[in-house]
Design a protein around this motif. Structure first.
Motif, PDB file in Angstrom:
ATOM      1  N   ALA A   1      50.862  49.085  38.175  1.00  0.00           N
ATOM      2  CA  ALA A   1      50.905  49.154  36.844  1.00  0.00           C
ATOM      3  C   ALA A   1      49.537  49.406  36.546  1.00  0.00           C
ATOM      4  O   ALA A   1      49.319  50.212  35.307  1.00  0.00           O
ATOM      5  CB  ALA A   1      51.427  47.837  36.251  1.00  0.00           C
ATOM      6  N   ARG A   2      48.351  48.756  37.095  1.00  0.00           N
ATOM      7  CA  ARG A   2      47.149  49.082  36.794  1.00  0.00           C
ATOM      8  C   ARG A   2      46.595  50.798  36.901  1.00  0.00           C
ATOM      9  O   ARG A   2      46.102  51.340  36.163  1.00  0.00           O
ATOM     10  CB  ARG A   2      46.214  48.198  37.552  1.00  0.00           C
ATOM     11  N   ARG A   3      47.272  51.327  38.078  1.00  0.00           N
ATOM     12  CA  ARG A   3      47.012  52.622  38.560  1.00  0.00           C
ATOM     13  C   ARG A   3      47.648  53.384  37.324  1.00  0.00           C
ATOM     14  O   ARG A   3      47.082  54.598  37.027  1.00  0.00           O
ATOM     15  CB  ARG A   3      47.368  52.959  39.780  1.00  0.00           C
ATOM     16  N   ARG A   4      48.865  53.171  37.198  1.00  0.00           N
ATOM     17  CA  ARG A   4      49.580  54.061  35.974  1.00  0.00           C
ATOM     18  C   ARG A   4      48.927  54.124  34.571  1.00  0.00           C
ATOM     19  O   ARG A   4      49.050  55.203  33.865  1.00  0.00           O
ATOM     20  CB  ARG A   4      51.159  53.778  35.903  1.00  0.00           C
ATOM     21  N   LEU A   5      48.317  53.012  34.390  1.00  0.00           N
ATOM     22  CA  LEU A   5      47.539  52.946  32.936  1.00  0.00           C
ATOM     23  C   LEU A   5      46.202  53.505  32.897  1.00  0.00           C
ATOM     24  O   LEU A   5      45.636  53.954  31.829  1.00  0.00           O
ATOM     25  CB  LEU A   5      47.425  51.451  32.556  1.00  0.00           C
ATOM     26  N   ALA A   6      45.587  53.564  34.045  1.00  0.00           N
ATOM     27  CA  ALA A   6      44.260  54.172  34.405  1.00  0.00           C
ATOM     28  C   ALA A   6      43.932  55.744  33.421  1.00  0.00           C
ATOM     29  O   ALA A   6      43.050  55.637  32.777  1.00  0.00           O
ATOM     30  CB  ALA A   6      43.877  54.194  35.679  1.00  0.00           C
ATOM     31  N   PRO A   7      44.698  56.571  33.493  1.00  0.00           N
ATOM     32  CA  PRO A   7      44.507  57.791  32.878  1.00  0.00           C
ATOM     33  C   PRO A   7      44.530  57.977  31.381  1.00  0.00           C
ATOM     34  O   PRO A   7      44.236  58.499  30.577  1.00  0.00           O
ATOM     35  CB  PRO A   7      45.658  58.760  33.459  1.00  0.00           C
ATOM     36  N   PHE A   8      45.227  56.718  30.897  1.00  0.00           N
ATOM     37  CA  PHE A   8      45.420  56.678  29.454  1.00  0.00           C
ATOM     38  C   PHE A   8      44.418  55.945  28.701  1.00  0.00           C
ATOM     39  O   PHE A   8      44.329  55.617  27.555  1.00  0.00           O
ATOM     40  CB  PHE A   8      46.878  56.140  29.303  1.00  0.00           C
ATOM     41  N   VAL A   9      43.483  55.013  29.331  1.00  0.00           N
ATOM     42  CA  VAL A   9      42.463  53.994  28.891  1.00  0.00           C
ATOM     43  C   VAL A   9      41.125  54.733  29.245  1.00  0.00           C
ATOM     44  O   VAL A   9      41.056  55.267  30.107  1.00  0.00           O
ATOM     45  CB  VAL A   9      42.917  52.672  28.871  1.00  0.00           C
ATOM     46  N   ALA A  10      40.258  53.997  28.543  1.00  0.00           N
ATOM     47  CA  ALA A  10      38.687  54.326  28.789  1.00  0.00           C
ATOM     48  C   ALA A  10      38.448  53.929  30.361  1.00  0.00           C
ATOM     49  O   ALA A  10      38.923  52.898  30.492  1.00  0.00           O
ATOM     50  CB  ALA A  10      37.902  53.883  27.759  1.00  0.00           C
ATOM     51  N   PRO A  11      37.397  54.561  30.919  1.00  0.00           N
ATOM     52  CA  PRO A  11      37.181  53.972  32.166  1.00  0.00           C
ATOM     53  C   PRO A  11      36.666  52.487  32.334  1.00  0.00           C
ATOM     54  O   PRO A  11      35.604  52.131  31.271  1.00  0.00           O
ATOM     55  CB  PRO A  11      36.089  55.022  32.782  1.00  0.00           C
ATOM     56  N   GLY A  12      37.202  52.092  33.140  1.00  0.00           N
ATOM     57  CA  GLY A  12      36.750  50.638  33.452  1.00  0.00           C
ATOM     58  C   GLY A  12      37.506  49.428  32.470  1.00  0.00           C
ATOM     59  O   GLY A  12      37.097  48.316  32.409  1.00  0.00           O
ATOM     60  N   SER A  13      38.373  50.005  31.618  1.00  0.00           N
ATOM     61  CA  SER A  13      38.735  49.238  30.595  1.00  0.00           C
ATOM     62  C   SER A  13      40.472  48.667  30.890  1.00  0.00           C
ATOM     63  O   SER A  13      41.213  48.169  30.189  1.00  0.00           O
ATOM     64  CB  SER A  13      39.255  49.725  29.272  1.00  0.00           C
ATOM     65  N   VAL A  14      40.816  49.105  32.165  1.00  0.00           N
ATOM     66  CA  VAL A  14      42.161  49.003  32.773  1.00  0.00           C
ATOM     67  C   VAL A  14      42.116  47.399  32.939  1.00  0.00           C
ATOM     68  O   VAL A  14      41.244  46.842  33.694  1.00  0.00           O
ATOM     69  CB  VAL A  14      42.437  49.431  33.947  1.00  0.00           C
ATOM     70  N   PRO A  15      42.863  46.566  32.456  1.00  0.00           N
ATOM     71  CA  PRO A  15      42.852  45.119  32.627  1.00  0.00           C
ATOM     72  C   PRO A  15      42.938  44.669  33.900  1.00  0.00           C
ATOM     73  O   PRO A  15      43.925  45.102  34.777  1.00  0.00           O
ATOM     74  CB  PRO A  15      43.894  44.768  31.614  1.00  0.00           C
ATOM     75  N   HIS A  16      41.779  43.674  34.333  1.00  0.00           N
ATOM     76  CA  HIS A  16      42.039  42.998  35.732  1.00  0.00           C
ATOM     77  C   HIS A  16      42.345  41.733  35.523  1.00  0.00           C
ATOM     78  O   HIS A  16      42.378  41.114  34.352  1.00  0.00           O
ATOM     79  CB  HIS A  16      40.686  43.276  36.446  1.00  0.00           C
ATOM     80  N   GLY A  17      42.520  40.994  36.553  1.00  0.00           N
ATOM     81  CA  GLY A  17      42.807  39.477  36.604  1.00  0.00           C
ATOM     82  C   GLY A  17      44.109  39.084  36.375  1.00  0.00           C
ATOM     83  O   GLY A  17      44.500  38.017  36.140  1.00  0.00           O
ATOM     84  N   ALA A  18      45.281  40.207  36.568  1.00  0.00           N
ATOM     85  CA  ALA A  18      46.462  39.795  36.388  1.00  0.00           C
ATOM     86  C   ALA A  18      47.099  39.152  37.779  1.00  0.00           C
ATOM     87  O   ALA A  18      47.994  38.230  37.690  1.00  0.00           O
ATOM     88  CB  ALA A  18      47.319  41.006  36.101  1.00  0.00           C
ATOM     89  N   ALA A  19      46.302  39.248  38.702  1.00  0.00           N
ATOM     90  CA  ALA A  19      46.719  38.345  39.870  1.00  0.00           C
ATOM     91  C   ALA A  19      46.850  36.840  39.643  1.00  0.00           C
ATOM     92  O   ALA A  19      47.285  35.897  40.309  1.00  0.00           O
ATOM     93  CB  ALA A  19      45.783  38.580  41.119  1.00  0.00           C
ATOM     94  N   VAL A  20      46.057  36.336  38.640  1.00  0.00           N
ATOM     95  CA  VAL A  20      46.103  34.906  38.213  1.00  0.00           C
ATOM     96  C   VAL A  20      47.201  34.354  37.939  1.00  0.00           C
ATOM     97  O   VAL A  20      47.881  33.290  38.069  1.00  0.00           O
ATOM     98  CB  VAL A  20      45.109  34.474  37.185  1.00  0.00           C
ATOM     99  N   GLU A  21      48.290  35.398  37.679  1.00  0.00           N
ATOM    100  CA  GLU A  21      49.754  35.078  37.197  1.00  0.00           C
ATOM    101  C   GLU A  21      50.735  34.525  38.597  1.00  0.00           C
ATOM    102  O   GLU A  21      51.541  33.668  38.450  1.00  0.00           O
ATOM    103  CB  GLU A  21      50.404  36.235  36.895  1.00  0.00           C
ATOM    104  N   LEU A  22      49.866  34.767  39.799  1.00  0.00           N
ATOM    105  CA  LEU A  22      50.529  34.187  40.926  1.00  0.00           C
ATOM    106  C   LEU A  22      50.507  32.681  41.028  1.00  0.00           C
ATOM    107  O   LEU A  22      51.073  32.065  41.856  1.00  0.00           O
ATOM    108  CB  LEU A  22      49.719  34.665  42.186  1.00  0.00           C
ATOM    109  N   LEU A  23      49.600  32.144  40.413  1.00  0.00           N
ATOM    110  CA  LEU A  23      49.470  30.647  40.275  1.00  0.00           C
ATOM    111  C   LEU A  23      50.675  29.808  39.732  1.00  0.00           C
ATOM    112  O   LEU A  23      50.962  28.836  39.847  1.00  0.00           O
ATOM    113  CB  LEU A  23      48.419  30.008  39.189  1.00  0.00           C
ATOM    114  N   TRP A  24      51.628  30.834  39.033  1.00  0.00           N
ATOM    115  CA  TRP A  24      53.024  30.270  38.862  1.00  0.00           C
ATOM    116  C   TRP A  24      53.865  29.917  40.231  1.00  0.00           C
ATOM    117  O   TRP A  24      54.652  28.941  40.102  1.00  0.00           O
ATOM    118  CB  TRP A  24      53.946  31.191  37.920  1.00  0.00           C
TER     119      TRP A  24
END
Length: 163
Positions: free
Chosen positions: A101-124
């Motif tokens: 999902a992060r790679r797929r969004l990368a061309p459509f947003v400004a460089p460096g603004s692809v959200p990171h930190g979604a892996a924190v959802e693994l805490l579920w």
């Protein structure tokens, strides 16, 4: 005197990146994959996600019907490793969906603004792992202790069923 133009005026190029299409974000992909294997991959356009839901069901059935009889004996450690491998695969496929999902969004947003930190959802997964591990060892752990194994063997030997 005005200059005569040799063609249509050139369109001004906008430095603003294109607006992001309505694609699933990294957090959405990882959450979906934590609910049902492959759902996050399907949301990002990866058709191989259809293979993961039946794989999840087959793995759960195998753990439940094949490993469950062995969980209360000396093979409890092997069953625990199989369950741990299942949880690791659960997390791995969710992380794959997040990265896709992060790679797929990368061309459509400004460089460096692809959200990171979604892996924190693994805490579920943490409460599930803690509760599952505690329940497993509370029910299966005592059956694998040497005292219980010897007591069970003596009881079956006295009943003439030692084979």
């Amino acid at each position: 005197m005005d200059a005569v133009e040799d063609g249509p005026p050139e369109a001004a190029v906008s430095p603003v990146p294109l607006p992001a299409p309505t694609l699933v974000g990294p957090r959405g992909a990882i959450r979906r994959s934590l609910l049902i294997w492959g759902w996050g991959q399907l949301a990002t356009g990866d058709r191989r996600g259809w293979l993961l839901a039946p794989l999840e069901a087959a793995a759960l059935a195998a753990i439940w019907f094949i490993a469950l009889p062995y969980a209360s004996g000396t093979a409890a450690g092997i069953v625990f490793v199989a369950i741990a491998a299942f949880v690791a695969l659960w997390a791995a496929q969710a992380l794959h969906a997040e990265r896709r999902a992060r790679r797929r969004l990368a061309p459509f947003v400004a460089p460096g603004s692809v959200p990171h930190g979604a892996a924190v959802e693994l805490l579920w997964l943490a409460p599930i792992v803690v509760a599952g591990g505690t329940a497993f060892w509370a029910m299966a752990g005592a059956g694998g202790s040497p005292d219980d194994v010897v007591a069970e063997y003596v009881a079956t030997w006295r009943a003439d069923q030692a084979a």
